[in-house]
Design a protein around this motif. Structure first.
Motif, PDB file in Angstrom:
ATOM      1  N   VAL A 126      -6.364  -9.158   8.179  1.00 13.90           N
ATOM      2  CA  VAL A 126      -5.681 -10.424   7.870  1.00 13.90           C
ATOM      3  C   VAL A 126      -6.723 -11.528   7.677  1.00 13.90           C
ATOM      4  N   GLU A 127      -7.712 -11.585   8.538  1.00  9.14           N
ATOM      5  CA  GLU A 127      -8.767 -12.598   8.446  1.00  9.14           C
ATOM      6  C   GLU A 127      -9.587 -12.426   7.168  1.00  9.14           C
ATOM      7  N   LEU A 128      -9.885 -11.192   6.799  1.00 10.03           N
ATOM      8  CA  LEU A 128     -10.606 -10.915   5.561  1.00 10.03           C
ATOM      9  C   LEU A 128      -9.795 -11.399   4.354  1.00 10.03           C
ATOM     10  N   LEU A 129      -8.497 -11.087   4.354  1.00 13.05           N
ATOM     11  CA  LEU A 129      -7.620 -11.546   3.280  1.00 13.05           C
ATOM     12  C   LEU A 129      -7.547 -13.071   3.243  1.00 13.05           C
ATOM     13  N   LYS A 130      -7.448 -13.676   4.415  1.00 14.16           N
ATOM     14  CA  LYS A 130      -7.389 -15.141   4.501  1.00 14.16           C
ATOM     15  C   LYS A 130      -8.642 -15.769   3.899  1.00 14.16           C
ATOM     16  N   ASN A 131      -9.793 -15.265   4.273  1.00 18.57           N
ATOM     17  CA  ASN A 131     -11.048 -15.811   3.755  1.00 18.57           C
ATOM     18  C   ASN A 131     -11.128 -15.665   2.240  1.00 18.57           C
ATOM     19  N   ASN A 132     -10.676 -14.533   1.744  1.00 11.33           N
ATOM     20  CA  ASN A 132     -10.674 -14.303   0.309  1.00 11.33           C
ATOM     21  C   ASN A 132      -9.726 -15.282  -0.393  1.00 11.33           C
ATOM     22  N   MET A 133      -8.542 -15.489   0.189  1.00 15.16           N
ATOM     23  CA  MET A 133      -7.560 -16.407  -0.394  1.00 15.16           C
ATOM     24  C   MET A 133      -8.032 -17.857  -0.317  1.00 15.16           C
ATOM     25  N   MET A 134      -8.782 -18.203   0.711  1.00 15.52           N
ATOM     26  CA  MET A 134      -9.322 -19.564   0.814  1.00 15.52           C
ATOM     27  C   MET A 134     -10.243 -19.840  -0.373  1.00 15.52           C
ATOM     28  N   GLU A 135     -10.967 -18.819  -0.796  1.00 18.76           N
ATOM     29  CA  GLU A 135     -11.917 -18.995  -1.897  1.00 18.76           C
ATOM     30  C   GLU A 135     -11.272 -18.802  -3.266  1.00 18.76           C
ATOM     31  N   PHE A 136     -10.423 -17.773  -3.407  1.00 22.22           N
ATOM     32  CA  PHE A 136      -9.930 -17.393  -4.731  1.00 22.22           C
ATOM     33  C   PHE A 136      -8.426 -17.579  -4.938  1.00 22.22           C
ATOM     34  N   GLY A 137      -7.677 -17.863  -3.883  1.00 18.54           N
ATOM     35  CA  GLY A 137      -6.230 -17.951  -3.996  1.00 18.54           C
ATOM     36  C   GLY A 137      -5.585 -16.581  -3.819  1.00 18.54           C
ATOM     37  N   PHE A 138      -4.291 -16.527  -4.008  1.00 20.21           N
ATOM     38  CA  PHE A 138      -3.541 -15.281  -3.854  1.00 20.21           C
ATOM     39  C   PHE A 138      -3.664 -14.483  -5.143  1.00 20.21           C
ATOM     40  N   SER A 139      -4.043 -13.228  -5.031  1.00 18.21           N
ATOM     41  CA  SER A 139      -4.284 -12.385  -6.196  1.00 18.21           C
ATOM     42  C   SER A 139      -2.969 -11.949  -6.855  1.00 18.21           C
ATOM     43  N   ARG A 140      -2.826 -12.261  -8.124  1.00 18.44           N
ATOM     44  CA  ARG A 140      -1.605 -11.896  -8.863  1.00 18.44           C
ATOM     45  C   ARG A 140      -1.453 -10.390  -9.017  1.00 18.44           C
ATOM     46  N   ASP A 141      -2.526  -9.633  -8.886  1.00 18.08           N
ATOM     47  CA  ASP A 141      -2.390  -8.187  -9.053  1.00 18.08           C
ATOM     48  C   ASP A 141      -2.005  -7.468  -7.762  1.00 18.08           C
ATOM     49  N   SER A 142      -1.694  -8.227  -6.730  1.00 15.75           N
ATOM     50  CA  SER A 142      -1.200  -7.655  -5.476  1.00 15.75           C
ATOM     51  C   SER A 142       0.041  -8.412  -5.015  1.00 15.75           C
ATOM     52  N   PRO A 143       1.133  -8.312  -5.775  1.00 16.71           N
ATOM     53  CA  PRO A 143       2.334  -9.073  -5.405  1.00 16.71           C
ATOM     54  C   PRO A 143       2.969  -8.552  -4.126  1.00 16.71           C
ATOM     55  N   LEU A 144       3.705  -9.427  -3.458  1.00 21.16           N
ATOM     56  CA  LEU A 144       4.501  -9.022  -2.300  1.00 21.16           C
ATOM     57  C   LEU A 144       5.773  -8.351  -2.815  1.00 21.16           C
ATOM     58  N   SER A 145       6.311  -7.444  -2.043  1.00 20.11           N
ATOM     59  CA  SER A 145       7.568  -6.780  -2.388  1.00 20.11           C
ATOM     60  C   SER A 145       8.650  -7.306  -1.456  1.00 20.11           C
ATOM     61  N   LEU A 146       9.755  -7.767  -2.044  1.00 22.00           N
ATOM     62  CA  LEU A 146      10.813  -8.420  -1.268  1.00 22.00           C
ATOM     63  C   LEU A 146      12.179  -7.809  -1.555  1.00 22.00           C
ATOM     64  N   PHE A 147      13.082  -7.971  -0.591  1.00 20.60           N
ATOM     65  CA  PHE A 147      14.508  -7.756  -0.778  1.00 20.60           C
ATOM     66  C   PHE A 147      15.136  -9.145  -0.860  1.00 20.60           C
TER      67      PHE A 147
END
Length: 144
Positions: free
Chosen positions: A82-103
């Motif tokens: 989670v921390e690795l993802l957070k750090n990446n998102m702080m720099e680059f934002g949320f990656s469009r090629d990894s969407p969340l899946s929702l109901f």
């Protein structure tokens, strides 16, 4: 440096060379229009043109986690990711090629809600990024 170390180093370098690939951007429209004509078997009906589905852009603060749905154990390894993802998102934002899946659920009385199916660590990370002050208004989502 001894022979074994040199041999291992050469093997690592050779592996690195074997996996290098020059990738040149192509035309999405041309690729989609091609369908599957190149891979169909005799007797199969070809798909003349591939289609697309929409990615929905949803405020991550609207997404609810179903208690007990994520079977992952939330241990140190989980939180490190989670921390690795957070750090990446702080720099680059949320990656469009990894969407969340929702109901999308009907809660009654005309109320609907978004429930998370896949992407628990990504959702935790993006919420932490927002809490840290970075503006991320929406994230890409696939509605299951």
């Amino acid at each position: 440096m001894d022979a074994i170390t040199e041999q291992q180093t050469d093997a690592v370098n050779q592996m690195d060379l074997d996996f290098r690939l020059n990738i040149f951007p192509g035309s999405i429209k041309k690729a989609i229009a091609k369908g599957n004509r190149d891979v169909i078997l005799k007797g199969e009906v070809p798909i003349e043109k591939f289609g697309s589905s929409d990615l929905w852009n949803i405020d991550p603060r609207c997404i609810e986690v179903i208690p007990g749905y994520n079977v992952r154990v939330k241990n140190a390894k989980y939180y490190q990711k989670v921390e690795l993802l957070k750090n990446n998102m702080m720099e680059f934002g949320f990656s469009r090629d990894s969407p969340l899946s929702l109901f999308v659920t009907d809660e009654g009385d005309g109320k609907t809600s978004y429930k998370l199916k896949r992407g628990h660590r990504r959702l935790e990370a993006v919420l932490a990024v927002i809490a840290a002050g970075k503006t991320i208004k929406t994230v890409p989502c696939i509605i299951a």
